[in-house]
Design a protein around this motif. Structure first.
Motif: not given
Length: 232
Positions: A58-76, A102-108
């Protein structure tokens, strides 16, 4: 999140991603398979992770929430990618939000199990260093993309990033119109500006709007517009 108790599937995914030579038998015995649904949060800012997660499907999305409450995309991230390595090594809380595209699988693997079995294993440490170096490289690229490139390039990059699967195969991607405000925020622009870009892309045949959804139509031209600058 749910655990999947399927040793055969776990072994198959380990073999597929060539993980067997990296971990010793004790560490492998501590591995578990986890599934996340589309749109489910893997972790959020401030969380303390108990596991090192390795994305194997699958695929995951990484983003950061800024102090003003807005988010910015970092990467997939596509497989094979790690979540929790920085937090584990630095004993840190989570600094970025991770969402399942989407539906994802992880080894943890529980962090305590890694401390007991793998922390002094050169093969494991080389594995972690390789992934940390890749993250640093891609974070630098994403920062440049967000700061220096126009919205047209950023949106083309976003569309390419979500439309290519882990094998770099194209899939038809649908975006609900209701998500455009969120996407605009993550790309550092306004909804109105993004809407103008979408109209330009639609007129050029790159995307199609239909019944409240947006569909990718010409991935090759979008790649040209992205000019190699991808959130992945």
């Amino acid at each position: 999140m749910r655990k999947i108790h399927d040793p055969k599937a776990l072994r198959s995914l380990m073999d597929e991603h060539q993980l067997s030579g990296i971990f010793d038998e004790k560490t492998e015995a501590a591995m578990e398979l986890f599934a996340f649904d589309k749109g489910e949060m893997v972790c959020s800012v401030g969380d303390r992770l108990e596991h090192l997660f390795m994305l194997v499907k699958g695929k995951i999305k990484i983003y950061k929430v800024l102090p003003n409450g807005k988010a910015i995309l970092i990467r997939f991230y596509n497989p094979l990618s790690t979540i929790g390595d920085l937090e584990m090594l630095g004993e840190l809380t989570v600094k970025s939000s991770v969402e399942s595209v989407n539906d994802t699988l992880f080894i943890g693997i529980k962090q305590q199990a890694l401390v007991d079995t793998a922390y002094n294993d050169p093969a494991f440490l080389r594995f972690i260093i390789k992934h940390l170096a890749h993250k640093l490289h891609t974070f630098s690229n994403a920062s440049s993309l967000n700061l220096l490139y126009p919205v047209e390039t950023r949106f083309a990059s976003y569309l390419v990033s979500i439309t290519m699967d882990e094998n770099d195969q194209t899939q038809i991607e649908e975006i609900k119109t209701a998500k455009l405000t969120e996407i605009a925020e993550m790309l550092g622009t306004s909804y109105r500006h993004l809407n103008r870009v979408i109209s330009q892309f639609a007129a050029a045949g790159l995307v199609e709007r239909s019944r409240g959804s947006l569909f990718v139509k010409d991935i090759n031209q979008l790649k040209k517009l992205a000019n190699g600058n991808l959130y992945s």
